[in-house]
Design an enzyme around this catalytic site. Structure first.
Site, PDB file in Angstrom:
ATOM      1  N   SER A 165       0.800  -1.228   0.000  1.00 32.73           N
ATOM      2  CA  SER A 165       0.000   0.000   0.000  1.00 32.73           C
ATOM      3  C   SER A 165       0.841   1.292   0.000  1.00 32.73           C
ATOM      4  CB  SER A 165      -0.983   0.002   1.174  1.00 32.73           C
ATOM      5  OG  SER A 165      -1.973  -0.967   0.919  1.00 32.73           O
TER       6      SER A 165
ATOM      7  N   THR B  20      -6.252  -3.364   7.391  1.00 31.50           N
ATOM      8  CA  THR B  20      -6.090  -4.704   6.826  1.00 31.50           C
ATOM      9  C   THR B  20      -6.151  -5.750   7.930  1.00 31.50           C
ATOM     10  OG1 THR B  20      -4.844  -6.043   5.254  1.00 31.50           O
ATOM     11  CG2 THR B  20      -3.537  -4.667   6.742  1.00 31.50           C
TER      12      THR B  20
ATOM     13  N   LYS C 288     -10.251  -5.697  10.099  1.00 29.29           N
ATOM     14  CA  LYS C 288     -11.312  -5.172   9.232  1.00 29.29           C
ATOM     15  C   LYS C 288     -12.698  -5.203   9.884  1.00 29.29           C
ATOM     16  CE  LYS C 288      -9.033  -6.130   4.848  1.00 29.29           C
ATOM     17  NZ  LYS C 288      -9.159  -6.644   3.482  1.00 29.29           N
TER      18      LYS C 288
ATOM     19  N   ASP D 231     -12.593  -3.287  -1.307  1.00 27.93           N
ATOM     20  CA  ASP D 231     -11.986  -4.524  -1.835  1.00 27.93           C
ATOM     21  C   ASP D 231     -12.795  -5.127  -2.989  1.00 27.93           C
ATOM     22  OD1 ASP D 231      -9.771  -4.599  -0.128  1.00 27.93           O
ATOM     23  OD2 ASP D 231     -10.873  -5.662   1.438  1.00 27.93           O
TER      24      ASP D 231
ATOM     25  N   ALA E 105     -12.519 -12.034   2.036  1.00 27.94           N
ATOM     26  CA  ALA E 105     -12.295 -11.500   0.693  1.00 27.94           C
ATOM     27  C   ALA E 105     -13.455 -11.894  -0.227  1.00 27.94           C
ATOM     28  CB  ALA E 105     -10.984 -12.029   0.134  1.00 27.94           C
TER      29      ALA E 105
ATOM     30  N   THR F  55     -15.583 -25.556   3.609  1.00 29.65           N
ATOM     31  CA  THR F  55     -16.620 -25.620   4.640  1.00 29.65           C
ATOM     32  C   THR F  55     -17.893 -25.063   4.024  1.00 29.65           C
ATOM     33  OG1 THR F  55     -14.823 -24.976   6.121  1.00 29.65           O
ATOM     34  CG2 THR F  55     -17.046 -24.996   7.073  1.00 29.65           C
TER      35      THR F  55
ATOM     36  N   ARG G 291     -20.073 -22.283   5.625  1.00 34.47           N
ATOM     37  CA  ARG G 291     -19.620 -20.896   5.526  1.00 34.47           C
ATOM     38  C   ARG G 291     -20.099 -20.251   4.214  1.00 34.47           C
ATOM     39  NH1 ARG G 291     -13.419 -19.128   6.413  1.00 34.47           N
ATOM     40  NH2 ARG G 291     -13.919 -17.076   7.238  1.00 34.47           N
TER      41      ARG G 291
ATOM     42  N   ILE H 126      -7.048 -13.996  -6.665  1.00 32.23           N
ATOM     43  CA  ILE H 126      -6.746 -12.755  -5.942  1.00 32.23           C
ATOM     44  C   ILE H 126      -5.396 -12.842  -5.222  1.00 32.23           C
ATOM     45  CG2 ILE H 126      -9.189 -12.159  -5.704  1.00 32.23           C
ATOM     46  CD1 ILE H 126      -8.808 -12.626  -2.647  1.00 32.23           C
TER      47      ILE H 126
ATOM     48  N   GLY I 273      -3.751 -11.409  -9.469  1.00 29.84           N
ATOM     49  CA  GLY I 273      -4.227 -10.792  -8.231  1.00 29.84           C
ATOM     50  C   GLY I 273      -3.810  -9.351  -7.972  1.00 29.84           C
TER      51      GLY I 273
HETATM   52  P1  ATR Z   1      -9.793 -13.908   3.980  1.00 30.00           P
HETATM   53  O1  ATR Z   1     -10.372 -12.846   4.871  1.00 30.00           O
HETATM   54  O2  ATR Z   1      -8.426 -13.568   3.474  1.00 30.00           O
HETATM   55  O3  ATR Z   1     -10.729 -14.345   2.900  1.00 30.00           O
HETATM   56  P2  ATR Z   1     -10.508 -16.119   5.688  1.00 30.00           P
HETATM   57  O4  ATR Z   1     -11.733 -15.397   6.109  1.00 30.00           O
HETATM   58  O5  ATR Z   1      -9.724 -16.855   6.716  1.00 30.00           O
HETATM   59  O6  ATR Z   1      -9.491 -15.148   4.966  1.00 30.00           O
HETATM   60  O7  ATR Z   1     -10.902 -17.142   4.492  1.00 30.00           O
HETATM   61  C1  ATR Z   1      -9.996 -17.999   3.933  1.00 30.00           C
HETATM   62  C2  ATR Z   1     -10.642 -18.806   2.790  1.00 30.00           C
HETATM   63  O8  ATR Z   1      -9.634 -19.721   2.304  1.00 30.00           O
HETATM   64  C3  ATR Z   1     -11.820 -19.684   3.220  1.00 30.00           C
HETATM   65  O9  ATR Z   1     -12.674 -19.880   2.122  1.00 30.00           O
HETATM   66  C4  ATR Z   1     -11.116 -20.999   3.588  1.00 30.00           C
HETATM   67  O10 ATR Z   1     -11.944 -22.135   3.535  1.00 30.00           O
HETATM   68  P3  ATR Z   1     -12.783 -22.587   4.859  1.00 30.00           P
HETATM   69  O11 ATR Z   1     -13.898 -21.595   4.984  1.00 30.00           O
HETATM   70  O12 ATR Z   1     -13.256 -23.948   4.545  1.00 30.00           O
HETATM   71  O13 ATR Z   1     -11.814 -22.518   6.000  1.00 30.00           O
HETATM   72  C5  ATR Z   1     -10.089 -21.054   2.481  1.00 30.00           C
HETATM   73  N1  ATR Z   1      -8.929 -21.905   2.796  1.00 30.00           N
HETATM   74  C6  ATR Z   1      -7.864 -21.575   3.550  1.00 30.00           C
HETATM   75  N2  ATR Z   1      -6.973 -22.593   3.588  1.00 30.00           N
HETATM   76  C7  ATR Z   1      -7.508 -23.598   2.825  1.00 30.00           C
HETATM   77  C8  ATR Z   1      -7.081 -24.919   2.458  1.00 30.00           C
HETATM   78  N3  ATR Z   1      -5.919 -25.408   2.875  1.00 30.00           N
HETATM   79  N4  ATR Z   1      -7.885 -25.655   1.650  1.00 30.00           N
HETATM   80  C9  ATR Z   1      -9.072 -25.154   1.201  1.00 30.00           C
HETATM   81  N5  ATR Z   1      -9.526 -23.919   1.522  1.00 30.00           N
HETATM   82  C10 ATR Z   1      -8.767 -23.151   2.324  1.00 30.00           C
END
Ligand code: ATR
Length: 278
Positions: free
Chosen positions: A15, A60, A64, A100, A130, A152, A155, A218, A241
């Protein structure tokens, strides 16, 4: 213009580079400083920030959401997403925005305007912070459907609650998405998979993808993620990204200063600065 960034850790943030380039473009004097705050010192850190005469700042990870309690006003977009990445300080009042998702849309629209011509289907990979912003911004556009796949799925299901439009969205596993990849025109990775320590990983293999599909990641470090390399090899179009990063900064800077920025002009230098770090 006194600007800055709060977050933790932020020493590698791009930034300062971005906002110094913007100030140079419009010949505006100012500073963009890093204010690293330890998560357990957040309240004290913010109190200190309030004593500085800032015109605005970015927020950041991991603040946030937490910053929202300290705002005087929040715009409807940031409120719907539940996260703020830009604060405008105006006559002692702090007003929160989220640039964003809109930054993502500005970037992809400038590279691939044909995606916005209607009747297109989008697959969003991931359902974290994100993804929320990008989903909300894409919902304002003219797409046929935006499906969400996440490890998941509960979510991803939660994400549907911010959809107040008529646009259809299905939630699915990565496995289910992989079986119908040929229906999507735009596939966006919003997860952290592809970055350290998952450099060689991608959440979904791109078998069966259409030639004209745009695969967008991204993640900007590395510039060529495993997903984008796979896309290129399969003859798809790719979107990197770093664009979202520059455009979210452009929208924030324009809010702080009221000046228009030509981000396209800065893009080649910005890309070089990103590549120099890879
Ligand atoms: P951000 O704010 O940067 O989006 P976050 O809220 O922690 O960070 O979200 C991370 C995303 O990456 C989620 O979709 C997460 O999947 P889950 O919701 O199932 O946790 C995904 N993610 C992170 N590590 C992962 C992995 N090893 N395999 C699959 N998905 C992953």
């Amino acid at each position: 213009m006194q600007l800055g960034l709060i977050g933790y850790p932020i020493q590698h943030s791009r930034s300062p580079w971005i906002h110094q380039a913007f100030m140079k473009q419009i010949k505006l004097d100012g500073k963009y400083q890093l204010f690293q705050i330890e998560p357990d010192q957040f309240d004290q850190g913010i109190r200190q920030l309030q004593t500085l005469d800032l015109d605005g700042f970015n927020v950041t990870i991991p603040f946030k959401q937490r910053i929202i309690d300290y705002l005087d006003q929040i715009d409807h977009f940031a409120e719907a997403i539940g996260a703020v990445n830009t604060v405008v300080c105006e006559k002692g009042k702090w007003i929160g925005y989220n640039t964003d998702g809109l930054g993502y849309v500005l970037g992809i629209r400038s590279s691939y305007p044909d995606l916005f011509a209607g009747n297109k289907q989008v697959l969003l990979l991931g359902a974290g912070g994100a993804s929320r912003g990008i989903y909300y911004a894409l919902l304002q556009e003219n797409f046929d459907r935006i499906d969400i796949a996440n490890r998941t799925t509960a979510r991803a299901q939660e994400l549907l609650s911010i959809n107040t439009s008529n646009l259809s969205s299905d939630v699915m596993t990565y496995q289910e998405a992989a079986q119908q990849l040929n229906q999507y025109d735009l596939i966006i990775n919003t997860t952290s998979v592809g970055m350290q320590p998952n450099l060689d990983k991608q959440v979904i293999a791109l078998d069966g993808i259409k030639q004209n599909t745009v695969v967008s990641d991204i993640v900007y470090q590395p510039f060529w993620t495993a997903l984008l390399k796979d896309a290129k090899q399969k003859g798809a179009r790719v979107h990197h990204g770093h664009e979202m990063l520059l455009y979210q900064g452009k929208i924030a800077f324009e809010k702080w200063t009221g000046h228009r920025i030509d981000a396209e002009k800065i893009m080649p230098d910005f890309l070089n600065s990103i590549l120099a770090e890879t």
